[in-house]
Design a protein around this motif. Sequence first.
Motif, PDB file in Angstrom:
ATOM      1  N   ILE A 168       0.834  -1.204   0.000  1.00 49.49           N
ATOM      2  CA  ILE A 168       0.000   0.000   0.000  1.00 49.49           C
ATOM      3  C   ILE A 168       0.869   1.254   0.000  1.00 49.49           C
ATOM      4  N   VAL A 169       1.905   1.271   0.840  1.00 45.18           N
ATOM      5  CA  VAL A 169       2.785   2.445   0.909  1.00 45.18           C
ATOM      6  C   VAL A 169       3.498   2.664  -0.420  1.00 45.18           C
ATOM      7  N   ALA A 170       3.945   1.585  -1.059  1.00 40.97           N
ATOM      8  CA  ALA A 170       4.609   1.710  -2.359  1.00 40.97           C
ATOM      9  C   ALA A 170       3.654   2.291  -3.394  1.00 40.97           C
ATOM     10  N   ALA A 171       2.396   1.807  -3.399  1.00 39.11           N
ATOM     11  CA  ALA A 171       1.410   2.322  -4.343  1.00 39.11           C
ATOM     12  C   ALA A 171       1.066   3.781  -4.050  1.00 39.11           C
ATOM     13  N   LEU A 172       0.947   4.133  -2.764  1.00 39.20           N
ATOM     14  CA  LEU A 172       0.626   5.507  -2.388  1.00 39.20           C
ATOM     15  C   LEU A 172       1.727   6.472  -2.827  1.00 39.20           C
ATOM     16  N   SER A 173       2.965   6.109  -2.590  1.00 39.71           N
ATOM     17  CA  SER A 173       4.089   6.969  -2.985  1.00 39.71           C
ATOM     18  C   SER A 173       4.118   7.176  -4.489  1.00 39.71           C
ATOM     19  N   ALA A 174       3.930   6.090  -5.229  1.00 40.06           N
ATOM     20  CA  ALA A 174       3.951   6.196  -6.686  1.00 40.06           C
ATOM     21  C   ALA A 174       2.798   7.058  -7.189  1.00 40.06           C
ATOM     22  N   ASN A 175       1.604   6.865  -6.653  1.00 38.00           N
ATOM     23  CA  ASN A 175       0.438   7.593  -7.152  1.00 38.00           C
ATOM     24  C   ASN A 175       0.494   9.078  -6.834  1.00 38.00           C
ATOM     25  N   LEU A 176       1.026   9.440  -5.671  1.00 37.48           N
ATOM     26  CA  LEU A 176       1.152  10.867  -5.352  1.00 37.48           C
ATOM     27  C   LEU A 176       2.104  11.565  -6.313  1.00 37.48           C
ATOM     28  N   ALA A 177       3.237  10.936  -6.579  1.00 37.58           N
ATOM     29  CA  ALA A 177       4.206  11.522  -7.510  1.00 37.58           C
ATOM     30  C   ALA A 177       3.624  11.605  -8.921  1.00 37.58           C
ATOM     31  N   ILE A 178       2.921  10.569  -9.326  1.00 36.88           N
ATOM     32  CA  ILE A 178       2.339  10.540 -10.669  1.00 36.88           C
ATOM     33  C   ILE A 178       1.228  11.578 -10.802  1.00 36.88           C
ATOM     34  N   ALA A 179       0.400  11.721  -9.761  1.00 33.61           N
ATOM     35  CA  ALA A 179      -0.707  12.683  -9.826  1.00 33.61           C
ATOM     36  C   ALA A 179      -0.191  14.102 -10.055  1.00 33.61           C
ATOM     37  N   VAL A 180       0.857  14.478  -9.333  1.00 37.42           N
ATOM     38  CA  VAL A 180       1.432  15.822  -9.509  1.00 37.42           C
ATOM     39  C   VAL A 180       1.955  16.000 -10.925  1.00 37.42           C
ATOM     40  N   ALA A 181       2.690  15.011 -11.427  1.00 37.46           N
ATOM     41  CA  ALA A 181       3.261  15.099 -12.770  1.00 37.46           C
ATOM     42  C   ALA A 181       2.160  15.187 -13.830  1.00 37.46           C
ATOM     43  N   LYS A 182       1.097  14.416 -13.661  1.00 41.64           N
ATOM     44  CA  LYS A 182       0.012  14.429 -14.657  1.00 41.64           C
ATOM     45  C   LYS A 182      -0.718  15.764 -14.675  1.00 41.64           C
ATOM     46  N   PHE A 183      -0.943  16.352 -13.506  1.00 41.11           N
ATOM     47  CA  PHE A 183      -1.606  17.653 -13.471  1.00 41.11           C
ATOM     48  C   PHE A 183      -0.769  18.720 -14.173  1.00 41.11           C
ATOM     49  N   ILE A 223       4.371   5.248 -16.198  1.00 40.84           N
ATOM     50  CA  ILE A 223       4.431   3.810 -16.464  1.00 40.84           C
ATOM     51  C   ILE A 223       5.561   3.169 -15.655  1.00 40.84           C
ATOM     52  N   ILE A 224       6.692   3.853 -15.567  1.00 43.19           N
ATOM     53  CA  ILE A 224       7.815   3.327 -14.781  1.00 43.19           C
ATOM     54  C   ILE A 224       7.456   3.261 -13.301  1.00 43.19           C
ATOM     55  N   ALA A 225       6.850   4.343 -12.778  1.00 43.70           N
ATOM     56  CA  ALA A 225       6.495   4.380 -11.357  1.00 43.70           C
ATOM     57  C   ALA A 225       5.414   3.348 -11.022  1.00 43.70           C
ATOM     58  N   GLU A 226       4.398   3.249 -11.862  1.00 46.45           N
ATOM     59  CA  GLU A 226       3.344   2.267 -11.618  1.00 46.45           C
ATOM     60  C   GLU A 226       3.883   0.843 -11.756  1.00 46.45           C
ATOM     61  N   GLY A 227       4.834   0.673 -12.660  1.00 45.87           N
ATOM     62  CA  GLY A 227       5.455  -0.642 -12.801  1.00 45.87           C
ATOM     63  C   GLY A 227       6.173  -1.067 -11.530  1.00 45.87           C
ATOM     64  N   TYR A 228       6.843  -0.103 -10.884  1.00 47.73           N
ATOM     65  CA  TYR A 228       7.516  -0.407  -9.614  1.00 47.73           C
ATOM     66  C   TYR A 228       6.498  -0.796  -8.544  1.00 47.73           C
ATOM     67  N   SER A 229       5.395  -0.043  -8.473  1.00 47.85           N
ATOM     68  CA  SER A 229       4.357  -0.346  -7.492  1.00 47.85           C
ATOM     69  C   SER A 229       3.737  -1.716  -7.761  1.00 47.85           C
ATOM     70  N   ASP A 260      -3.237  -1.197  -9.535  1.00 44.34           N
ATOM     71  CA  ASP A 260      -1.994  -0.999 -10.287  1.00 44.34           C
ATOM     72  C   ASP A 260      -2.111  -1.546 -11.709  1.00 44.34           C
ATOM     73  N   PHE A 261      -2.763  -2.689 -11.843  1.00 41.21           N
ATOM     74  CA  PHE A 261      -2.969  -3.247 -13.180  1.00 41.21           C
ATOM     75  C   PHE A 261      -3.814  -2.296 -14.020  1.00 41.21           C
ATOM     76  N   GLY A 262      -4.913  -1.790 -13.419  1.00 38.21           N
ATOM     77  CA  GLY A 262      -5.749  -0.837 -14.137  1.00 38.21           C
ATOM     78  C   GLY A 262      -5.006   0.438 -14.483  1.00 38.21           C
ATOM     79  N   GLY A 318      -4.435   1.784 -18.146  1.00 37.62           N
ATOM     80  CA  GLY A 318      -4.935   3.119 -18.418  1.00 37.62           C
ATOM     81  C   GLY A 318      -3.859   4.046 -18.968  1.00 37.62           C
ATOM     82  N   LEU A 319      -2.646   3.908 -18.450  1.00 37.33           N
ATOM     83  CA  LEU A 319      -1.549   4.727 -18.966  1.00 37.33           C
ATOM     84  C   LEU A 319      -1.231   4.387 -20.416  1.00 37.33           C
ATOM     85  N   VAL A 320      -1.288   3.115 -20.737  1.00 34.81           N
ATOM     86  CA  VAL A 320      -1.060   2.706 -22.130  1.00 34.81           C
ATOM     87  C   VAL A 320      -2.160   3.264 -23.031  1.00 34.81           C
ATOM     88  N   LEU A 321      -3.417   3.215 -22.551  1.00 35.24           N
ATOM     89  CA  LEU A 321      -4.522   3.783 -23.321  1.00 35.24           C
ATOM     90  C   LEU A 321      -4.355   5.291 -23.497  1.00 35.24           C
TER      91      LEU A 321
END
Length: 396
Positions: A10-25, A123-129, A165-167, A171-174
């Motif tokens: 959960i912590v790994a997924a949370l860290s990745a998603n927070l970083a990704i959310a900022v970058a996507k915005f 994709i790299i960050a989500e792959g790690y998670s 994470d799979f979704g 989703g990133l590929v889409l």
Amino acid sequence: MSASGGTKAIVAALSANLAIAVAKFVAFLFSGSSSMLAESVHSVADSGNQGLLLLGGKKAKRQATPEHPFGYGRERYIYAFLVSIVLFSVGGMFAIYEGYEKIKHPHEIEAWYWPVGVLVFAIIAEGYSFRTAIAESNQTRGKLSWTEFVRRAKAPELPVVLLEDFGALVGLVLALGGVGLALGTGNGVWDGIGTLCIGVLLIVIAIVLAAETKSLLLGESAGIEDVEKIKASVVDGETVTGIIHMRTLHLGPEELLVAAKIAVRHDETASEVADAINAAEARIRAAVPIARVIYLEPDIYNEQAAAAGTNPGKSPDGDATGTATDPVDARDAGGPVDAGGPLDAAGAGDRAGAVDGSGPTGTSGTSGASAAPDAPTTPEPPASSDRPARSDDSGH
């Protein structure tokens, strides 16, 4: 699944998603891509979901209270169910709305390198998670396929993180495909189509999560392996000669309730039966450590009563799907031993049926065998071999 393993994923997924959310915005602000906006909201929703899972794990550790005597283990199921709702509403429905608007009012993507660069990073960050979640799941998955693991896991955290994470990766590929087609053709409609696909994907995953966590909330029995271990542990072949029927229920991912009516010899004394029950409880806990709440009710085995009144496989029209033929065999006594469904009143220890007529002998935690509060102070003589089996409202 261990609590520590779930927390690490959960912590790994949370860290990745927070970083990704900022970058996507940031990428959305510079490019105007609807796929990037949908993915940004998706990452924010995922971050909130991981926060809910952590909160549920913390609340589940609270001690039992008189109002909640079996503890708060199911808090983890409740928060996992909330995750599916958030994923459906915030992630999926928003993406579908944004995709529809983009298709209806398309516009060209600006500063294309922002969305492309951020998507590659994501994709790299989500792959790690995702890799972390897979590694943690493999510690408890055993020989189960991934589909079976998601369906059978009693701890909700890892299946939730795995599906999220799979979704996210799909989703990133889409999103990358939608942005790429929009840039290649100069038609912003492709960006909207990619966003719609992301929304549909998130809704499908949310429905799967909701279905699985709903089953856990309703109450699932122990797994097949644990049921077989419990059945093998109860019978000693001396005092306890068989299982008339049994129920198991997960009070939480790592806490199991076991309730069973067991067959004992008619000439045993109350003291001998109590000692046998205590020994059976010890064997159950040794075989299945998560079996922390155990209720065992002794009774004299009666084939007709077992088939007519307490057989959990009995059909609504009155025909039993299975009857016992040998009370000495724990797997055959009283028909098929069922570990699912609602708890039987007998299994919960609130119905008379002890050998000495003093009521059920039940235990919870480490309390050992004890008589019901309203039991008479002087036990009745043990039943003789030619004495017909006593009947109650369940056929015993």
